[in-house]
Motif scaffolding. Structure first.
Motif, mmCIF file in Angstrom:
data_model
loop_
_atom_site.group_PDB
_atom_site.id
_atom_site.type_symbol
_atom_site.label_atom_id
_atom_site.label_comp_id
_atom_site.label_asym_id
_atom_site.label_seq_id
_atom_site.Cartn_x
_atom_site.Cartn_y
_atom_site.Cartn_z
ATOM 1 N N PRO A 206 14.851 50.514 59.317
ATOM 2 C CA PRO A 206 15.373 51.463 58.335
ATOM 3 C C PRO A 206 16.906 51.499 58.294
ATOM 4 O O PRO A 206 17.508 51.580 57.220
ATOM 5 C CB PRO A 206 14.811 52.818 58.800
ATOM 6 N N GLU A 207 17.526 51.399 59.472
ATOM 7 C CA GLU A 207 18.993 51.428 59.523
ATOM 8 C C GLU A 207 19.591 50.171 58.914
ATOM 9 O O GLU A 207 20.594 50.216 58.195
ATOM 10 C CB GLU A 207 19.454 51.592 60.969
ATOM 11 N N LEU A 208 18.971 49.012 59.181
ATOM 12 C CA LEU A 208 19.452 47.761 58.589
ATOM 13 C C LEU A 208 19.293 47.790 57.076
ATOM 14 O O LEU A 208 20.170 47.324 56.341
ATOM 15 C CB LEU A 208 18.696 46.575 59.181
ATOM 16 N N GLN B 28 19.423 50.393 55.170
ATOM 17 C CA GLN B 28 20.454 51.283 54.633
ATOM 18 C C GLN B 28 21.828 50.635 54.683
ATOM 19 O O GLN B 28 22.603 50.703 53.723
ATOM 20 C CB GLN B 28 20.461 52.594 55.415
ATOM 21 N N LEU B 29 22.143 49.976 55.795
ATOM 22 C CA LEU B 29 23.466 49.364 55.964
ATOM 23 C C LEU B 29 23.723 48.256 54.947
ATOM 24 O O LEU B 29 24.834 48.108 54.434
ATOM 25 C CB LEU B 29 23.595 48.793 57.379
ATOM 26 N N PHE B 30 22.681 47.477 54.641
ATOM 27 C CA PHE B 30 22.869 46.308 53.783
ATOM 28 C C PHE B 30 22.308 46.501 52.376
ATOM 29 O O PHE B 30 22.403 45.593 51.550
ATOM 30 C CB PHE B 30 22.218 45.076 54.425
ATOM 31 N N GLY B 31 21.761 47.677 52.107
ATOM 32 C CA GLY B 31 21.190 47.920 50.789
ATOM 33 C C GLY B 31 20.067 46.963 50.459
ATOM 34 O O GLY B 31 19.951 46.469 49.337
ATOM 35 N N ALA B 32 19.245 46.684 51.470
ATOM 36 C CA ALA B 32 18.174 45.703 51.309
ATOM 37 C C ALA B 32 16.811 46.360 51.479
ATOM 38 O O ALA B 32 16.673 47.398 52.130
ATOM 39 C CB ALA B 32 18.336 44.594 52.349
ATOM 40 N N GLY B 33 15.799 45.735 50.900
ATOM 41 C CA GLY B 33 14.434 46.200 51.079
ATOM 42 C C GLY B 33 13.903 45.814 52.435
ATOM 43 O O GLY B 33 14.406 44.895 53.093
ATOM 44 N N ARG B 34 12.842 46.506 52.854
ATOM 45 C CA ARG B 34 12.287 46.246 54.179
ATOM 46 C C ARG B 34 11.751 44.821 54.306
ATOM 47 O O ARG B 34 11.862 44.206 55.371
ATOM 48 C CB ARG B 34 11.187 47.260 54.477
ATOM 49 N N ALA B 35 11.202 44.274 53.229
ATOM 50 C CA ALA B 35 10.667 42.911 53.283
ATOM 51 C C ALA B 35 11.776 41.898 53.578
ATOM 52 O O ALA B 35 11.582 40.945 54.339
ATOM 53 C CB ALA B 35 9.975 42.567 51.969
ATOM 54 N N VAL B 36 12.943 42.124 52.980
ATOM 55 C CA VAL B 36 14.092 41.224 53.213
ATOM 56 C C VAL B 36 14.547 41.317 54.656
ATOM 57 O O VAL B 36 14.764 40.301 55.335
ATOM 58 C CB VAL B 36 15.255 41.573 52.254
ATOM 59 N N VAL B 37 14.708 42.542 55.165
ATOM 60 C CA VAL B 37 15.158 42.752 56.538
ATOM 61 C C VAL B 37 14.173 42.134 57.519
ATOM 62 O O VAL B 37 14.557 41.464 58.480
ATOM 63 C CB VAL B 37 15.349 44.256 56.825
ATOM 64 N N ARG B 38 12.896 42.354 57.263
ATOM 65 C CA ARG B 38 11.865 41.816 58.162
ATOM 66 C C ARG B 38 11.907 40.291 58.180
ATOM 67 O O ARG B 38 11.736 39.668 59.239
ATOM 68 C CB ARG B 38 10.499 42.313 57.702
ATOM 69 N N ALA C 56 12.605 45.465 66.628
ATOM 70 C CA ALA C 56 13.340 44.300 67.117
ATOM 71 C C ALA C 56 14.467 44.698 68.048
ATOM 72 O O ALA C 56 15.098 45.743 67.878
ATOM 73 C CB ALA C 56 13.911 43.519 65.933
ATOM 74 N N VAL C 57 14.722 43.846 69.043
ATOM 75 C CA VAL C 57 15.870 44.022 69.938
ATOM 76 C C VAL C 57 16.531 42.666 70.148
ATOM 77 O O VAL C 57 15.897 41.617 69.990
ATOM 78 C CB VAL C 57 15.467 44.614 71.313
ATOM 79 N N ILE C 58 17.804 42.690 70.521
ATOM 80 C CA ILE C 58 18.491 41.455 70.891
ATOM 81 C C ILE C 58 17.844 40.916 72.163
ATOM 82 O O ILE C 58 17.557 41.665 73.098
ATOM 83 C CB ILE C 58 19.992 41.709 71.114
ATOM 84 N N ALA C 59 17.596 39.608 72.194
ATOM 85 C CA ALA C 59 16.873 38.990 73.310
ATOM 86 C C ALA C 59 17.654 39.065 74.618
ATOM 87 O O ALA C 59 18.886 39.104 74.622
ATOM 88 C CB ALA C 59 16.579 37.528 72.976
#
Length: 238
Positions: free
Chosen positions: A46-48, A50-60, A80-83
């Motif tokens: 959700p934060e990504l 909002q930050l990038f003005g993108a839909g959830r499908a794009v972020v995923r 997701a987390v940084i590895a």
């Protein structure tokens, strides 16, 4: 709306999505490269969005690509987390990087022009300046860019893409597990590699690059890395 205008609109939408994809990926990649995003950092969808003005499908889709590249871990129902690389993964990553960069630096010796050498020297000067003003983020970025630049000079896009992935994964390791106060890469070692490239000394460049990467790996404190706990440990028996 006509069929033609519908097709144009669809094409523009696809381009916009691709641009956002690239922007999100590059932002996270750069965050890792510059050590702003460290292992375990959460990347809430959700934060990504909002930050990038993108839909959830794009972020995923971007997170899945980052997971494929080994930069992110996707945890079921947790996001997701940084590895966080393990000691075994660290050994394998550096082993792969030494093999790959040996090939790339040999090709760079063959293909780098005088102008390319000048550009490398300018980059070394920037690196030196960042080191002396104790600008750690810039220093880390420039040292990684040095290796990527040699990859570019090799003139093989496929190998360069592999190197980009390996360097991003090495940045995770170095940023968290290298002993405090150490440089991400030693400036003098980079300068010696450029000297060999300029002299068309392939054997020297190979030896310098291999020693440089082994030294970088040797500074990693694997004792600080997370290890999988045994059943005995989980049961309080070890």
């Amino acid at each position: 709306m006509t069929a033609k205008s519908t097709a144009v609109a669809a094409k523009e939408t696809a381009k916009d999505d691709a641009d956002i994809d690239a922007r999100i990926y590059q932002s996270i990649f750069d965050g890792v490269l510059n050590h702003r995003l460290t292992p375990g950092t959460k990347l809430p969808e959700p934060e990504l969005c909002q930050l990038f003005g993108a839909g959830r499908a794009v972020v995923r889709r971007v997170l899945e690509r980052l997971a494929y590249d080994g930069i992110v871990v996707l945890r079921p129902n947790k996001g997701a987390v940084i590895a966080a690389p393990t000691p075994e993964e660290t050994r394998e990553i550096f082993e792969a990087r030494r093999a790959l960069e040996s090939t790339l630096v040999e090709l760079a010796v063959q293909r780098a022009s005088a102008r390319d050498i000048e550009a490398l020297r300018r980059q070394l000067a920037e690196e030196h300046e960042a080191m002396h003003r104790f600008d750690q983020p810039s220093w880390a970025r420039l040292t990684s860019c040095f290796h990527l630049r040699i990859g570019e000079l090799a003139g093989n896009t496929i190998l360069h893409n592999y190197l980009t992935e390996l360097i991003s994964r090495c940045s995770l390791i170095v940023g968290v597990y290298e002993a405090p106060g150490n440089a991400p890469c030693e400036h003098d070692e980079h300068a010696a590699i450029v000297d060999c490239i300029e002299a068309r000394d392939a054997a020297g460049a190979l030896a310098r690059m291999s020693a440089h990467l082994r030294e970088l790996e040797a500074r990693i404190e694997t004792s600080r890395m997370p290890r999988e706990k045994s059943l005995g440990h989980l049961l309080g028996m070890t």
